[in-house]
Design an enzyme around this catalytic site. Sequence first.
Site, short mmCIF file in Angstrom:
data_model
loop_
_atom_site.label_atom_id
_atom_site.label_comp_id
_atom_site.label_asym_id
_atom_site.label_seq_id
_atom_site.Cartn_x
_atom_site.Cartn_y
_atom_site.Cartn_z
N VAL A 193 0.86 -1.18 0.00
CA VAL A 193 0.00 0.00 0.00
C VAL A 193 0.90 1.24 0.00
CG1 VAL A 193 -1.92 1.18 1.12
CG2 VAL A 193 -1.66 -1.29 1.37
N ASP B 207 -12.09 -11.85 7.65
CA ASP B 207 -10.70 -11.71 8.09
C ASP B 207 -10.55 -10.49 9.02
OD1 ASP B 207 -8.05 -12.29 8.42
OD2 ASP B 207 -7.41 -11.46 6.48
#
Length: 882
Positions: free
Chosen positions: A596, A706
Amino acid sequence: MDRELQWTLVLAICASSLFNILAQNTQLTYRNRAIDYSGVISIDCGVNESYTDKTTNLRYQADDIQFGEIYNTSSICNMNVSQIHKQLNTLRSFPYGKRNCYTLTPKQGKNKKYIIRAHFAYGNYDNKNEGPVFDLHLGVNFFKTINSTEAEVIRIEAIHFASTETIDLCLVNTDQGVPFISLLELWPLDNSIYQSSSTLLTLDLLTRLNLGASEDNFIRYTDDIYGRSWEVSNYYTKNPLKTSSAIDLDKLVDPYQLPAEVLSSAVEALDSKSLEFTPNYTMDSEYYVYLHFFDFADRTNKQKRRLNIVINDFDDKNVKQVLTLSYWKPNSIILPIKHGMGIRKISIEADTDCELPAMLNALEIYRVVPQSDSSTQQEDVDAIWHIKDVYMINKMNWQGDPCGPKNFTWEGVKCSNGNTPRIISLNLSSSKLSGEIDSSFSNLTCLETLDLSNNELTGEVPESFAELSQLKFLNLSKNMLTGSVPESLKAKSSNNSLQLSLDGNLHPCQTGSSKSNHKFIIPLVASMTAFVVVVLTISTVVMVIWRLRKKGKVISSISVKDELLKSTNQVFSFSEIVRITNNFTTIIGKGGFGKVYLGTLECEKRVAVKILSSPSAQGYKEFQSEAKLLMHVHHRNVVSLVGYCDEGDTRALIYEYLPEGNLLQKLSDKNPSFLEWTQRLKIAMDAANGLDYLHNGCKPPVIHRDLKTSNILLDENMHAKISDFGVSKTFANDSDTYVTTYPAGTPGYLDPEFYCSGTLNKKSDVYSFGIILLELITGQPALRGTPENLSYILPWVNNKLRTGNIHEIVDPRLHGKYNGASAWKFIGIAMSCLPQVPIHRPDIGHIALELKDCLSLELSLERAVSNVRDTLVLSSRQIEFH
Ligand SMILES: *[C@@H]1O[C@H](CO)[C@@H](O)[C@H](O)[C@H]1NC(C)=O
Ligand SMILES: *[C@@H]1O[C@H](CO)[C@@H](O)[C@H](O)[C@H]1NC(C)=O
Ligand SMILES: *[C@@H]1O[C@H](CO)[C@@H](O)[C@H](O)[C@H]1NC(C)=O
Ligand SMILES: *[C@@H]1O[C@H](CO)[C@@H](O)[C@H](O)[C@H]1NC(C)=O
Ligand SMILES: *[C@@H]1O[C@H](CO)[C@@H](O)[C@H](O)[C@H]1NC(C)=O
Ligand SMILES: *[C@@H]1O[C@H](CO)[C@@H](O)[C@H](O)[C@H]1NC(C)=O
Ligand SMILES: *[C@@H]1O[C@H](CO)[C@@H](O)[C@H](O)[C@H]1NC(C)=O
Ligand SMILES: *[C@@H]1O[C@H](CO)[C@@H](O)[C@H](O)[C@H]1NC(C)=O
Ligand SMILES: *[C@@H]1O[C@H](CO)[C@@H](O)[C@H](O)[C@H]1NC(C)=O
Ligand SMILES: *[C@@H]1O[C@H](CO)[C@@H](O)[C@H](O)[C@H]1NC(C)=O
């Protein structure tokens, strides 16, 4: 010997007759360059009319500045300073407003170097015998403080690179008297000279000496084509060296364009072989020293002059340079002095094997002006100045740059905080604006908020407002607007992306039709209305049904690309991704399927750019899954998607940027500023709300699969948002479970049921959420230890609970700063999420409500405690009084 130095540019005019003008010019044996005055701006502050000075032939403009008062100096003695005569006899003072600016618009424009020079001669103009002290800003940065009592005339000079079309010089009142200015000049400079590490630097002149010249030889124009004043210092006339040969400047290659006067004199080391200068400049600035050499000394053929130049001593903090002078060739060198070095000594010595001693013609020292702010984007500056002119807005602080310095942002203006500030909000409510709405409002392309309410604006709402893509708030109410509202604005306000207020206008026509067929429609309205309504209703119903059907199908079949194109999210090309991430400079994290990066969009909006690292089938599936999902979910506690890129091998998702990082980092014992108890409760509540939206607000419901602390992100206000939907699934109905062979989820958070049946459902998310709550309470990670010796958080907490000592469970870093009642409740909520059997776990909606109660309990307990404290203080005061 430094005692004798004059290292300051403050001129004590009356006391000295040092500078006595042009008189010498007549004897000089050189030819002057022709000066191009066309780019020069000279403003004689405080005069009524522009004029041409007879001595110098310079044109002086009157300052037609909006604010301030003009005065004649009363006690200035014979101001005959270096060709500045009557210019110092008038001044403009600024008794009102904190910041007053001169905005210069040089005709050479931006990306150009200029010399900015200003003179301040107090001359007791106000008969108070008290010279003011005030700040000077150049552009958006503090330049220096002017203390007008230090000398009768103060001169400042800057070498300034203009990155904008205009240059602002602002006088800032610091409550130490009324700022004033006598003379302001701008001279265009060649960009190639006075180089420094970055062209963007602004340099503040500290000293400029013409060495070896006779005392009365102060020069300026017309000798110097940049109007530089060269001063003479007594000390350096001791070993003077002069040439009487004619210097033809046109035949010399000298980018600095030194005046012949400066070239024709020098100082030379006679007895010793070294010339030494000992200024005393502090270490807390960065400096540039420019040394100018012109070796005119007659010599025998083979004699050389090779110089070693050293700044400060031969310790490790010095600057050295070696230079060989050639006969009759100007040579200027630059010595950068880093922050922390200071300038104590400049020594120039001749090489031992040279016959000729060291020499120097001229010396300049500049300080680098620290740059804290940057100028507003040019388009925004142009637009706001145009608005100021059109509506003749005379708000006192609408001067200089609209955004910077930050303390001086224009009234009603708000700006973004990035590298190049943009105007994001403009409030001209109740500002007596009249006339039509000017199209330049639409040039402020980053506007999010525009308030023009309560004015006398007429005409129509301009179609060009549609170009304001960021606009979220537009208040035009209480004006005299007529006509219809542009369709684009109506569309935006009907889907709530724009808050539009128009009430209180003369002929508000919010439901109006488009402008072109206005006339045509009116006569027909009566008869047509009923028909139109019926047709519209039917077609709307048909459309809605059709759309719903289509949408139903879409979920299973349509490709990401098609859907993204239809959605409101932006599509980015690969080159745009490269640009916004500044060629992938800053990594801010690692997500489910790749790195990212930090990105910056126009309008200085920061975003997180997640790049799919390997184009594997699994990775692409996750990318698709996340993209699809985020296009449909919008909630303040779920991270939002800004756009995506799917070009060639590059697949990227662009999200809003959350500056506070993730909860895992925040809870880590490496984080020095741990989270307080109420912050933890708020984060828990935010996350629960986000999950409640996914489970119960989305149709069909979304199972995250998750959840973990690294997927809970925090914005600048510490509001939590759920992220990372790479393995999420949508479910056709609530009771559905998802059977998978592909392991989703993270050890430590995984529903134990998954191991038995391989199924995941909403209750699996609730289990993971329970683990997150335990981490918030204890500050411990979900899973610790080595692979052979793993320790899970749940058994650990269960163990502690048996002893019943809450303080052993709650994060010790809080040092007991929480209420026992809310701590028990918080633990209870966490444990309620964690039964082995999924059906015993509550719905997340229930958890969210419980957490809200828990937070209010904590807050009310805190309030009660502080009330008690106040009461105690109060009663002790009463006791004192009685
Ligand atoms: C400038 O003109 C105004 C009137 O136009 C006059 O009152 C003022 O004294 C003048 N100031 C100077 C410095 O000449
Ligand atoms: C300032 O001085 C000039 C010339 O000496 C004179 O014409 C003008 O009237 C004076 N202005 C004021 C305000 O005293
Ligand atoms: C100022 O200098 C000029 C040029 O040298 C001279 O002509 C003039 O008389 C001086 N003015 C005063 C008031 O001394
Ligand atoms: C301004 O200068 C005067 C004289 O040099 C000094 O006494 C005074 O303290 C200075 N004021 C400030 C605010 O620096
Ligand atoms: C240099 O200046 C500082 C203050 O700015 C002063 O304390 C110091 O004594 C000076 N050093 C010399 C050698 O003059
Ligand atoms: C507004 O933008 C247009 C197009 O970019 C430009 O031509 C115009 O000069 C701008 N107006 C102002 C006042 O800056
Ligand atoms: C800006 O404002 C802050 C806080 O009010 C103050 O500390 C700071 O000195 C100001 N800066 C300038 C340049 O005035
Ligand atoms: C604009 O300013 C006025 C007061 O000057 C205030 O009442 C109004 O709320 C402001 N508008 C916005 C959008 O902040
Ligand atoms: C718009 O401005 C008007 C008048 O200033 C004010 O009464 C109104 O509350 C504003 N509307 C909104 C949504 O702020
Ligand atoms: C609302 O509608 C406008 C105009 O059709 C569109 O540009 C915008 O993206 C829409 N916003 C949302 C959140 O759907």
